[in-house]
Scaffold this active site. Structure first.
Site, PDB file in Angstrom:
ATOM      1  N   HIS A 215       0.893  -1.165   0.110  1.00  0.00           N
ATOM      2  CA  HIS A 215      -0.149  -0.202   0.019  1.00  0.00           C
ATOM      3  C   HIS A 215       0.798   1.162   0.027  1.00  0.00           C
ATOM      4  CE1 HIS A 215      -3.566   2.535   1.910  1.00  0.00           C
ATOM      5  NE2 HIS A 215      -3.752   2.133   0.783  1.00  0.00           N
ATOM      6  N   LYS A 217       3.332   4.346  -1.076  1.00  0.00           N
ATOM      7  CA  LYS A 217       3.285   5.336  -2.259  1.00  0.00           C
ATOM      8  C   LYS A 217       4.726   6.134  -1.940  1.00  0.00           C
ATOM      9  CE  LYS A 217      -1.236   5.151  -1.338  1.00  0.00           C
ATOM     10  NZ  LYS A 217      -1.860   4.424  -0.319  1.00  0.00           N
ATOM     11  N   ASP A 222      17.479  10.546  -7.064  1.00  0.00           N
ATOM     12  CA  ASP A 222      19.071  10.622  -6.955  1.00  0.00           C
ATOM     13  C   ASP A 222      19.454  10.228  -5.408  1.00  0.00           C
ATOM     14  OD1 ASP A 222      19.340  11.007  -9.588  1.00  0.00           O
ATOM     15  OD2 ASP A 222      19.631  13.221  -9.317  1.00  0.00           O
ATOM     16  N   HIS A 391      -8.821  11.573   1.706  1.00  0.00           N
ATOM     17  CA  HIS A 391      -8.082  10.353   1.731  1.00  0.00           C
ATOM     18  C   HIS A 391      -6.714  10.412   2.570  1.00  0.00           C
ATOM     19  CE1 HIS A 391      -5.585   7.272  -0.678  1.00  0.00           C
ATOM     20  NE2 HIS A 391      -6.755   6.553  -0.525  1.00  0.00           N
ATOM     21  N   LYS A 393      -4.050  10.175   5.334  1.00  0.00           N
ATOM     22  CA  LYS A 393      -3.719   9.420   6.688  1.00  0.00           C
ATOM     23  C   LYS A 393      -2.807  10.149   7.473  1.00  0.00           C
ATOM     24  CE  LYS A 393      -4.126   6.491   2.704  1.00  0.00           C
ATOM     25  NZ  LYS A 393      -5.605   6.298   2.722  1.00  0.00           N
ATOM     26  N   ASP A 398      -0.318  17.197  19.864  1.00  0.00           N
ATOM     27  CA  ASP A 398       0.071  18.397  20.749  1.00  0.00           C
ATOM     28  C   ASP A 398       0.724  19.284  19.501  1.00  0.00           C
ATOM     29  OD1 ASP A 398      -0.355  17.069  22.781  1.00  0.00           O
ATOM     30  OD2 ASP A 398       1.443  16.741  23.436  1.00  0.00           O
TER      31      ASP A 398
END
Length: 473
Positions: A215, A217, A222, A391, A393, A398
């Site tokens: 899952h 991404k 470089d 979408h 996450k 704090d």
């Protein structure tokens, strides 16, 4: 014939129930699986193999684990980032960083520049700009690759870079990118991109692979620039493709020594997908100069790792909070420890705000999330609903520490997926993301306990049923 089928059933049931008794970690869940296997012949055992096996006991990626041990062996990784390791003065930061280092093997690294990208349009714009600066190599890893304008722009950039002798590698999840056309894959291969699926669905391995998805991404340029977050390669993030509207997401660009940790995640996954160790060469892990003053710790989890690392991270961020916790997630379906942890924080006086999408791309996820609202609202947690499909996450503690990445608050991210988050110990970044979060809450609608209690009775039935199946989402 019936006798043969009965013998097969008894043998299969005996083996699977034996496995549950030996390796089941949750008594009530184990008992549930045993009942399913007994009363649903054949299908019960198959369902258990697909969705119920404790992968932390059955190491399904032994080659990958062997490489992981090598990855942290200084004999093979001479250019270590240990010199940039941060020794926190704050006890709570020190405890959190130590926990994640010991479980995920990546330490908190200083000297980074972090750029917040809080929309798909902004993320793609920055990604494309940085890709065009590549001099040596580009490494790309996504859960979803779709045939779309964004993918076509990636193709054109890759084509130009390869003509400049830049190496390009791309790996993708076989299920997440299931709709990606073969001719599109061939198109990338024809220009010299090294393209591989992760855990392709093949006869003989489907029962081991179908439920365990990559899952992540990730983009590495470089070895010095990294991208991580929730944005996939899809036009959903730049234009409305359905009644969900444009997908809202959070992504970050990291420049500095912490990119090496992120790159190691890609290297392991590339080895697993391509069965190629070429990326262990020193040229792919250059020494990275400090680019800023942000401290970043990469948090990576796998279905056969020894610990539920994403769960540990989220629990710790909740437990160390002194004043407030902000959570944005499209699939907020916490397990019992996380649910109790967040309720305890709220009862202890911590201000907690939860931002979720008003509409969901999954009815099962929608009703499963709603099944938790009563418990959350009763302890004073504020629940906001975004009009667009949120979408992101993300969790902020704090207004000092923020996590951005691919990990959801659900069983799949805790136990079944390959996930990666970036934990950023930087008050300026945390405040910036917090302000954006609070604006999104203001734009959305707040859910009151009166409104929730007034929902139709059939909704409550659907919520209960959806919650039962939430581990399968």
């Amino acid at each position: 014939m019936l006798t043969t089928l009965l013998i097969i059933y008894i043998i299969t049931a005996f083996i699977t129930i034996g496995s549950i008794i030996l390796y089941g970690s949750n008594p009530s869940r184990s008992l549930g699986w045993i009942l399913v296997i007994i009363f649903v012949p054949y299908a019960g055992a198959i369902t258990y193999i697909l969705f119920g096996v404790n992968r932390r006991e059955f190491k399904i990626y032994t080659l990958k684990r062997a490489l992981q041990r090598r990855m942290y062996d200084q004999k093979h990784l001479k250019n270590s980032v240990s010199e940039n390791q941060v020794l926190f003065k704050s006890p709570k930061n020190r405890k959190l960083a130590s926990l994640l280092k010991n479980s995920s093997h990546f330490q908190a690294i200083g000297g980074n520049k972090v750029t917040v990208l809080n929309s798909g349009t902004q993320a793609y714009k920055t990604i494309f700009e940085k890709l065009k600066t590549a001099k040596k190599f580009i490494h790309v890893e996504f859960y979803i690759l779709e045939d779309c304008k964004i993918l076509e722009e990636l193709y054109q950039i890759f084509k130009n870079k390869i003509e400049e002798s830049v190496e390009v590698r791309m790996i993708y999840d076989a299920i997440g990118s299931f709709e990606l056309k073969r001719k599109s894959i061939k198109k990338f291969k024809d220009i010299g991109v090294k393209v591989y699926p992760i855990m392709p669905i093949k006869f003989g391995s489907i029962i081991f692979a179908i439920n365990f998805r990559n899952h992540r991404k990730i983009i590495i340029i470089d070895g010095e620039i990294g991208f991580i977050g929730g944005v996939n390669i899809s036009d959903k993030y730049i234009s409305s493709q359905s009644d969900l509207g444009i997908w809202d997401d959070e992504h970050v660009c990291i420049e500095g020594p912490a990119v090496e940790s992120l790159h190691k995640v890609f290297i392991k996954d590339y080895y697993f997908a391509a069965n190629n160790e070429s990326l262990l060469q020193e040229k792919y892990l250059p020494k990275i100069e400090e680019k800023g003053d942000s401290v970043v710790q990469i948090v990576a989890s796998e279905p056969d790792s020894d610990y539920s690392i994403i769960l540990y991270q989220y629990l710790s961020l909740i437990n160390i909070a002194d004043t407030c916790i902000y959570i944005a997630n499209p699939y907020f379906m916490p397990n019992r420890p996380l649910l109790e942890g967040i309720k305890m924080a709220a009862l202890g006086g911590i201000k907690i705000k939860l931002l979720i999408p008003e509409k969901s791309d999954s009815l099962l996820a929608k009703y499963s999330m709603q099944s938790y609202f009563q418990e959350l609202l009763q302890v004073g947690i504020e629940i906001y609903r975004s009009s667009n499909f949120l979408h992101s996450k993300m969790i902020i503690t704090d207004k000092e520490i923020v996590s951005v990445g691919s990990g959801n608050f659900d069983h799949r991210s805790f136990e079944q997926n390959f996930e990666t988050n970036a934990l950023i110990y930087d008050e300026k970044i945390a405040v910036k993301i917090s302000n954006s979060f609070l604006k999104d809450c203001e734009k959305g609608s707040i859910l009151t306990i009166e409104e929730h209690n007034a929902r139709p009775f059939y909704n409550k039935i659907l919520e209960g049923l959806a919650r039962l199946f939430s581990p399968l989402l």
